[in-house]
Structure formats: structure tokens, C-alpha cells
Write a protein that holds these residues in place. Sequence first.
Motif, mmCIF file in Angstrom:
data_model
loop_
_atom_site.group_PDB
_atom_site.id
_atom_site.type_symbol
_atom_site.label_atom_id
_atom_site.label_comp_id
_atom_site.label_asym_id
_atom_site.label_seq_id
_atom_site.Cartn_x
_atom_site.Cartn_y
_atom_site.Cartn_z
ATOM 1 N N ALA A 15 0.827 -1.205 0.000
ATOM 2 C CA ALA A 15 0.000 0.000 0.000
ATOM 3 C C ALA A 15 0.862 1.256 0.000
ATOM 4 C CB ALA A 15 -0.938 -0.009 1.207
ATOM 5 N N LEU A 16 1.935 1.239 0.775
ATOM 6 C CA LEU A 16 2.835 2.388 0.799
ATOM 7 C C LEU A 16 3.487 2.589 -0.571
ATOM 8 C CD1 LEU A 16 4.069 4.634 2.553
ATOM 9 C CD2 LEU A 16 5.941 3.043 3.072
ATOM 10 N N ARG A 148 -8.527 8.793 3.940
ATOM 11 C CA ARG A 148 -7.657 8.158 2.964
ATOM 12 C C ARG A 148 -6.968 9.226 2.130
ATOM 13 N NH1 ARG A 148 -8.945 6.849 -2.377
ATOM 14 N NH2 ARG A 148 -7.249 5.665 -3.272
ATOM 15 N N ALA A 149 -5.690 9.100 1.961
ATOM 16 C CA ALA A 149 -4.969 10.046 1.125
ATOM 17 C C ALA A 149 -5.387 9.817 -0.318
ATOM 18 C CB ALA A 149 -3.463 9.845 1.279
ATOM 19 N N ARG A 150 -5.725 10.889 -1.013
ATOM 20 C CA ARG A 150 -6.184 10.732 -2.393
ATOM 21 C C ARG A 150 -5.046 10.539 -3.373
ATOM 22 N NH1 ARG A 150 -11.555 14.296 -3.263
ATOM 23 N NH2 ARG A 150 -12.524 13.675 -1.338
ATOM 24 N N ASN A 151 -3.830 10.577 -2.923
ATOM 25 C CA ASN A 151 -2.705 10.397 -3.819
ATOM 26 C C ASN A 151 -2.208 8.954 -3.774
ATOM 27 O OD1 ASN A 151 -1.754 10.626 -1.245
ATOM 28 N ND2 ASN A 151 -0.005 11.869 -1.779
ATOM 29 N N CYS A 152 -3.038 8.041 -3.287
ATOM 30 C CA CYS A 152 -2.692 6.625 -3.258
ATOM 31 C C CYS A 152 -3.579 5.866 -4.217
ATOM 32 C CB CYS A 152 -2.882 6.040 -1.861
ATOM 33 S SG CYS A 152 -1.760 6.757 -0.645
ATOM 34 N N VAL A 153 -3.043 4.865 -4.826
ATOM 35 C CA VAL A 153 -3.796 4.021 -5.737
ATOM 36 C C VAL A 153 -4.561 3.003 -4.903
ATOM 37 C CG1 VAL A 153 -3.626 2.384 -7.630
ATOM 38 C CG2 VAL A 153 -2.025 4.304 -7.478
ATOM 39 N N SER A 154 -5.851 2.899 -5.147
ATOM 40 C CA SER A 154 -6.610 1.912 -4.356
ATOM 41 C C SER A 154 -6.839 0.641 -5.138
ATOM 42 C CB SER A 154 -7.945 2.490 -3.909
ATOM 43 O OG SER A 154 -8.622 3.108 -4.959
#
Length: 154
Positions: A15-16, A148-154
Amino acid sequence: MDGRTTRQRLAVMRALADCEDFVSAQALHNLLVENGIRVGLTTVYRALRDLEASGGADVVRDDAGERLYRTRPADGHRHYLLCRACGRSRPVDSAIVEEWAGRIAASTGYAAMEHTVELTGICTTCQPSGEEGEPPCRLERAPDTQGRARNCVS
């Protein structure tokens, strides 16, 4: 990471790695839970601490002092310029800082020298447009209502 690499810790690492910018442990935990991965917040903190200690993650602090994490690139330690409004980060050429730290270590006899350099500013996207003075990307890049940080790919 230490010798206790579990499925949950591997999920934290993945995730990181999917996050473009620095992210807090809580935002990373929320992202994992949103994606159906059962992991405790304490496990996320421990995994991030172990990643940092092993050189697998870079860490900066935000304005409130919270630690934010980002996967360290394969070519090693970097320094970043971090936007105080949206959290966007970009690596900066820091060869001169590394050389300076090396000279200080050599001249003082210190070993295992570590250093922290924090560079923050307001990115061009977040600079006020002049109408109301509010940075335009603050809402775009900030954590959503679930943290949730929006700069992460889910």
C-alpha cells in the motif's frame, strides 16, 4: 523489515508503494481497511517504523509534527520538497547536503552519521489564485472524508 514479515506487513509495504506522495500511518491504515485488508493500526505503525529503520522508507514531518512515510527508492536516501497545502512531494538534488554531512562526520570523528533536512513550500498548483486566497488544490489532495490520502492508488 524484521524477521516477522506477515501478510499484514506485506500489505502495508504494498500500500505504501502505491502512494505517490508521503502518507500518514492513519491514512495508510484507512486505505488498507477500505480495500478489505484486515490490519490493526498498531501493526501499520510498527511496519512503517521497521521500514524506516531498515532503510525502506523515507520520513518527513508535517506542520503538526505527524510523521509521513514514502517508500524509499532503490537508489537510496533522498530529500524532498513538500507542499504545505496539499502534501505533494518531489525529490530534490541534495548531493551538496550529503557531501556536507560526510565532511562533518569526517572532521568530528562521528560514525553512523544521520541527518534530516526538511524543505517545505507551496507548490505552483496551490499558490493562491488571487480571488479568495485559498489554495486551489487543498481539497483535491487532502485526505477524503474517510481519512484516505487521495494520492494513493486503491
